[in-house]
Design an enzyme around this catalytic site. Structure first.
Site, mmCIF file in Angstrom:
data_model
loop_
_atom_site.group_PDB
_atom_site.id
_atom_site.type_symbol
_atom_site.label_atom_id
_atom_site.label_comp_id
_atom_site.label_asym_id
_atom_site.label_seq_id
_atom_site.Cartn_x
_atom_site.Cartn_y
_atom_site.Cartn_z
ATOM 1 N N ARG A 1 -8.877 -0.567 4.138
ATOM 2 C CA ARG A 1 -8.057 0.477 3.492
ATOM 3 C C ARG A 1 -6.710 -0.098 3.081
ATOM 4 N NH1 ARG A 1 -7.001 5.489 6.908
ATOM 5 N NH2 ARG A 1 -5.761 5.844 5.042
ATOM 6 N N ARG B 1 -0.751 15.240 12.367
ATOM 7 C CA ARG B 1 0.077 14.706 11.279
ATOM 8 C C ARG B 1 0.509 15.881 10.408
ATOM 9 N NH1 ARG B 1 -2.048 8.975 9.303
ATOM 10 N NH2 ARG B 1 0.097 8.902 8.575
ATOM 11 N N PRO B 2 1.521 16.613 10.883
ATOM 12 C CA PRO B 2 1.956 17.822 10.186
ATOM 13 C C PRO B 2 2.587 17.518 8.834
ATOM 14 C CG PRO B 2 3.510 17.234 11.901
ATOM 15 C CD PRO B 2 2.357 16.281 12.027
ATOM 16 N N ILE B 3 2.663 18.555 8.010
ATOM 17 C CA ILE B 3 3.371 18.388 6.728
ATOM 18 C C ILE B 3 4.415 19.497 6.580
ATOM 19 C CG2 ILE B 3 1.487 17.200 5.506
ATOM 20 C CD1 ILE B 3 0.770 19.899 4.239
ATOM 21 N N ASP B 4 4.878 20.009 7.718
ATOM 22 C CA ASP B 4 5.872 21.102 7.689
ATOM 23 C C ASP B 4 7.150 20.705 6.961
ATOM 24 O OD1 ASP B 4 5.927 19.410 10.091
ATOM 25 O OD2 ASP B 4 7.734 20.524 10.574
ATOM 26 N N ASP C 1 4.032 0.526 12.050
ATOM 27 C CA ASP C 1 2.778 -0.021 11.500
ATOM 28 C C ASP C 1 2.550 -1.463 11.923
ATOM 29 O OD1 ASP C 1 3.042 1.805 8.355
ATOM 30 O OD2 ASP C 1 2.375 2.391 10.357
ATOM 31 N N LYS D 1 0.851 -1.212 0.000
ATOM 32 C CA LYS D 1 0.000 0.000 0.000
ATOM 33 C C LYS D 1 0.877 1.249 0.000
ATOM 34 C CE LYS D 1 -1.869 1.734 4.000
ATOM 35 N NZ LYS D 1 -1.647 3.162 4.171
ATOM 36 N N ASN D 2 1.880 1.275 0.875
ATOM 37 C CA ASN D 2 2.636 2.514 1.046
ATOM 38 C C ASN D 2 3.663 2.754 -0.050
ATOM 39 O OD1 ASN D 2 1.021 2.985 3.183
ATOM 40 N ND2 ASN D 2 2.493 2.367 4.742
ATOM 41 N N CYS E 1 -5.263 8.314 9.000
ATOM 42 C CA CYS E 1 -5.525 7.825 10.368
ATOM 43 C C CYS E 1 -5.176 8.931 11.374
ATOM 44 C CB CYS E 1 -4.637 6.630 10.694
ATOM 45 S SG CYS E 1 -4.854 5.311 9.554
ATOM 46 N N ARG F 1 -4.271 10.071 3.550
ATOM 47 C CA ARG F 1 -3.073 10.870 3.829
ATOM 48 C C ARG F 1 -2.198 10.988 2.580
ATOM 49 N NH1 ARG F 1 -0.316 14.053 7.437
ATOM 50 N NH2 ARG F 1 1.899 13.580 7.536
HETATM 51 C C1 EPZ Z 1 3.803 6.919 6.413
HETATM 52 O O1 EPZ Z 1 3.065 7.988 6.977
HETATM 53 C C2 EPZ Z 1 2.841 5.747 6.332
HETATM 54 N N1 EPZ Z 1 1.709 6.109 5.487
HETATM 55 C C3 EPZ Z 1 2.333 5.388 7.729
HETATM 56 O O2 EPZ Z 1 1.605 4.170 7.587
HETATM 57 C C4 EPZ Z 1 3.521 5.090 8.642
HETATM 58 O O3 EPZ Z 1 3.045 4.917 9.964
HETATM 59 C C5 EPZ Z 1 4.527 6.237 8.602
HETATM 60 O O4 EPZ Z 1 4.902 6.531 7.242
HETATM 61 C C6 EPZ Z 1 5.802 5.906 9.375
HETATM 62 O O5 EPZ Z 1 6.395 4.759 8.817
HETATM 63 C C7 EPZ Z 1 1.889 6.063 4.134
HETATM 64 O O6 EPZ Z 1 2.954 5.744 3.646
HETATM 65 C C8 EPZ Z 1 0.693 6.407 3.301
HETATM 66 P P1 EPZ Z 1 6.046 10.133 8.470
HETATM 67 P P2 EPZ Z 1 3.707 9.483 6.965
HETATM 68 O O7 EPZ Z 1 6.076 11.377 7.685
HETATM 69 O O8 EPZ Z 1 4.525 9.662 5.755
HETATM 70 C C9 EPZ Z 1 6.377 13.507 11.793
HETATM 71 C C10 EPZ Z 1 -0.229 2.750 7.594
HETATM 72 O O9 EPZ Z 1 -0.713 2.159 8.553
HETATM 73 N N2 EPZ Z 1 6.291 14.465 10.677
HETATM 74 O O10 EPZ Z 1 7.145 9.120 8.292
HETATM 75 O O11 EPZ Z 1 2.618 10.424 7.271
HETATM 76 C C11 EPZ Z 1 5.070 12.753 12.003
HETATM 77 O O12 EPZ Z 1 4.191 13.495 12.835
HETATM 78 C C12 EPZ Z 1 0.174 4.190 7.757
HETATM 79 O O13 EPZ Z 1 0.016 2.234 6.464
HETATM 80 C C13 EPZ Z 1 6.445 15.816 10.945
HETATM 81 O O14 EPZ Z 1 6.643 16.212 12.085
HETATM 82 O O15 EPZ Z 1 4.670 9.383 8.247
HETATM 83 C C14 EPZ Z 1 5.547 11.492 12.668
HETATM 84 O O16 EPZ Z 1 5.719 11.735 14.056
HETATM 85 C C15 EPZ Z 1 -0.244 4.754 9.090
HETATM 86 N N3 EPZ Z 1 6.376 16.692 9.915
HETATM 87 C C16 EPZ Z 1 6.925 11.231 12.023
HETATM 88 O O17 EPZ Z 1 7.316 12.477 11.434
HETATM 89 C C17 EPZ Z 1 6.161 16.291 8.622
HETATM 90 O O18 EPZ Z 1 6.123 17.152 7.712
HETATM 91 C C18 EPZ Z 1 6.919 10.183 10.933
HETATM 92 O O19 EPZ Z 1 5.919 10.528 10.012
HETATM 93 C C19 EPZ Z 1 5.988 14.918 8.367
HETATM 94 C C20 EPZ Z 1 6.068 14.018 9.409
#
Ligand code: EPZ
Length: 436
Positions: free
Chosen positions: A406, A124-127, A314, A24-25, A119, A95
Site C-alpha cells: 500500500r 480513527r474518528p473524523i470529528d 509511522d 504516499k501521504n 489501517c 483512509r
Molecule cells: C495520517 O493519518 C497518515 N495517513 C497516517 O499514516 C499517520 O499515522 C497520521 O497521519 C499521523 O501522522 C495519511 O496521511 C493517509 P491524524 P490521519 O488525523 O490523518 C486523532 C501511514 O502509515 N483524530 O493526524 O488519519 C486520531 O485518532 C498512515 O502512512 C481525532 O481524534 O491521522 C489520532 O489519534 C498510518 N479526530 C490523531 O488524531 C479526527 O477527526 C492523529 O490522527 C482526526 C484525528
C-alpha cells in the site's frame, strides 16, 4: 484474491544505494486537491503504490480523466467530473478517501461520501474534519447526521472560519485547507499539523492559485479564491517514512546504505535517534548514508512519537525493531495512536523480549532475531517485520504482504538491489501453501 507473502532469507548485510519514491501521504492529499482544478495538470514523482492506484480509480469514478504518462507521471483533467457523490466501494479501502470530502465541498459546495477505511490501530474518528466543515457553513456535518455510513453535506456557500484543532491532525489540517481554498473569505487553522506532506499539499494548492500562508507552522491562513487554475506540472516530495524504513533496514542488517532522493531535514527525528544509539548517519544534500563504525556499541534509547517535528508515529514499528538489537532496555512511547503495537506479538515470534504497558513498549535488547512466519498487521508494521526478517539468519515469511505494498513502491526490487534475498510467494492462508 490470493494474498501473498514475502519470503526472506535474512542475515545478509544491505549495501549500496536505494532511491526513495514520492510521498504516499502527500500524493493522496494532492490527488484529492487536483479534483478542484478548472483545467489539466501534470503530477510527477508519483509513487507506484496500491493506495495511489485506489485513489486514482476513485477520482476516475467521479469522472476525472487521469492518464498515466509513465509509472510515475499522471496527467489529470478533473473538468469532466459531474458528481459530488463518492460512495463507491473504493472509498472504504483507504483512509485518505476522506480528502474528497473537502475537495468536493470546495468544488461543488456539496459532498456525499462513504466513511473511510484504512489501517486499524484504534478508532480513527473524523470529528475534527466534520467540525471544521460545520464551522465553514456545511450542513449535515455532525456525526449524528451520518446515516448508513454515508455523510451528506451541503453548504451554500462555504465561508471562511477560525478552526481550532484540539488534537494535531494531519487529515483534518489537509481537509480544512481543501475546503477553505474556494470558500468565501478567510479561514485560519490553529494548532495545525506541520508534517512535510502538509507543506507539499499547500504548495500544490498555491500552484493552482490558492492563497495559503503558514503551512509548516501551527497556524495556517487561507484566503478563499473563486478559481483554481491548471496548466502546470508539480513534483511530489520524497517519502519521509519510506526513507526512514530503509535507514532502519540498513542499520539492523549491519549494512552500509546510502538512501538517495530524500530531504535530510525531514529525517532529523530518526537520524538523531540513530546517532544517539551509536549508528553513523551522514547527511548529504539529498541523501543519507547509514552504517555502523567497526566496533561501535549500539545502545538502547527512549523514543516518544509526536506530530512533526516530533518523532513520526509511522516510523514507530521500524524503530522498535531497531531497539531490539540494541544493548540494554529501550522505551517506545506511542502518543499519537491508541493501539499501534498490534505487531508486537508477531515480533515476539522472532525471539524478541518486549513488554507492553498500554502506550509504552519496553524493549529488552537481544543479540539476534530468529526467523519465523509473521503477519503484517498493517502497512508500517509489515515493513518493520521485513526489516527484522532481513536481519534474521534463515528463512522468514511476512504474510499479508499486500498491506506493505500500500505504501512501499517495488520493495522487493529495491531490497534486492541492496543485496537482500527476498521474493514474493503466493499464500492463501495455509502454511503448507507457503512451503510449496
Ligand atoms: C495520517 O493519518 C497518515 N495517513 C497516517 O499514516 C499517520 O499515522 C497520521 O497521519 C499521523 O501522522 C495519511 O496521511 C493517509 P491524524 P490521519 O488525523 O490523518 C486523532 C501511514 O502509515 N483524530 O493526524 O488519519 C486520531 O485518532 C498512515 O502512512 C481525532 O481524534 O491521522 C489520532 O489519534 C498510518 N479526530 C490523531 O488524531 C479526527 O477527526 C492523529 O490522527 C482526526 C484525528
Amino acid at each position: 484474491m490470493n494474498n501473498y507473502a514475502y519470503k526472506i532469507n535474512g542475515g545478509k548485510r544491505l549495501t549500496g544505494e536505494v532511491e526513495i519514491s514520492g510521498s504516499k501521504n502527500a500524493v493522496l492529499g494532492i490527488l484529492a486537491a487536483a479534483m478542484m482544478v478548472d483545467g489539466p495538470l501534470t503530477l510527477e514523482n508519483v509513487p507506484d503504490i496500491a493506495d495511489v492506484h485506489v485513489m486514482v480509480d476513485l477520482c476516475r469514478s467521479l469522472g476525472a480523466e487521469i492518464n498515466e504518462i509513465d509509472v510515475h507521471t499522471l496527467e489529470i483533467d478533473p473538468r469532466p467530473i459531474n458528481t459530488y457523490e463518492a460512495n463507491s466501494k473504493l472509498v472504504s479501502k483507504i483512509r485518505a478517501s476522506y480528502y474528497l470530502m473537502g475537495a468536493l465541498l470546495g468544488r461543488f459546495g456539496k459532498a456525499t461520501i462513504r466513511l473511510p477505511g484504512g489501517c486499524n490501530f484504534g478508532d480513527r474518528p473524523i470529528d475534527l474534519h466534520l467540525n471544521a466543515f460545520r464551522l465553514m457553513g456545511a450542513k449535515g456535518a455532525r456525526p449524528s447526521d451520518i446515516e448508513g455510513g454515508i455523510i451528506r453535506m451541503t453548504a451554500s456557500p462555504l465561508h471562511g472560519a477560525k478552526v481550532y484543532l484540539d488534537i494535531v491532525s494531519v487529515g483534518a489540517t489537509i481537509n480544512t485547507m481543501l475546503a477553505a481554498c474556494k470558500a468565501e473569505g478567510k479561514t485560519e487553522i490553529i494548532n495545525a499539523a506541520k508534517e512535510p506532506h502538509i507543506v507539499d499539499v499547500a504548495n500544490f494548492l498555491n500552484a493552482m492559485g490558492a492563497k495559503i500562508k503558514g503551512a509548516g507552522t501551527d497556524t495556517i491562513k487561507i484566503q478563499g479564491v473563486p478559481f483554481l487554475k491548471g496548466g502546470f506540472t508539480y513534483s511530489i516530495i520524497p517519502d519521509q517514512i519510506e526513507a526512514g524504513t530503509y535507514m532502519v533496514a540498513a542499520a539492523v542488517t549491519g549494512g552500509d546504505v546510502t538512501i538517495t532522493n530524500l530531504i535530510p531535514t525531514h529525517m532529523e527525528p530518526l537520524s538523531a535517534k540513530m546517532r544517539e544509539m551509536g549508528y553513523t548517519v551522514e547527511d548529504g544534500d539529498d541523501s543519507i548514508r547509514v552504517y555502523r563504525e567497526d566496533g561501535a556499541e549500539i545502545y538502547a534509547t527512549n523514543v516518544k512519537t509526536a506530530p512533526y517535528p516530533g518523532f513520526p508515529t509511522d516510523l514507530q514499528p521500524q524503530t522498535v525493531v531497531l531497539l531490539c538489537l540494541a544493548e540494554g532496555m529501550g522505551k517506545m512511547h506511542e502518543n499519537v495512536w491508541q493501539n499501534r503495537f498490534q505487531y508486537v506479538p508477531e515480533l515476539q515470534k522472532m525471539g524478541t523480549n518486549i513488554n507492553l504497558f498500554e502506550r509504552v513498549a519496553l524493549v529488552n535488547g537481544i543479540t539476534r532475531f530468529k526467523p519465523a512466519t509473521v503477519l503484517a498487521t498493517d502497512l508500517r508494521a509489515g515493513a518493520a517485520l521485513v526489516c527484522a526478517a532481513l536481519a534474521a539468519e534463515g528463512t522468514s515469511y511476512v504474510t499479508h504482504a499486500s498491506r506493505i505494498d500500500r505504501g512501499y513502491e517495488h520493495i522487493v526490487g529495491k531490497l534486492r538491489m541492496l543485496g537482500a534475498d527476498i521474493e514474493r510467494v503466493d499464500y492463501s492462508g495455509d502454511l503448507e501453501d507457503i512451503e510449496a
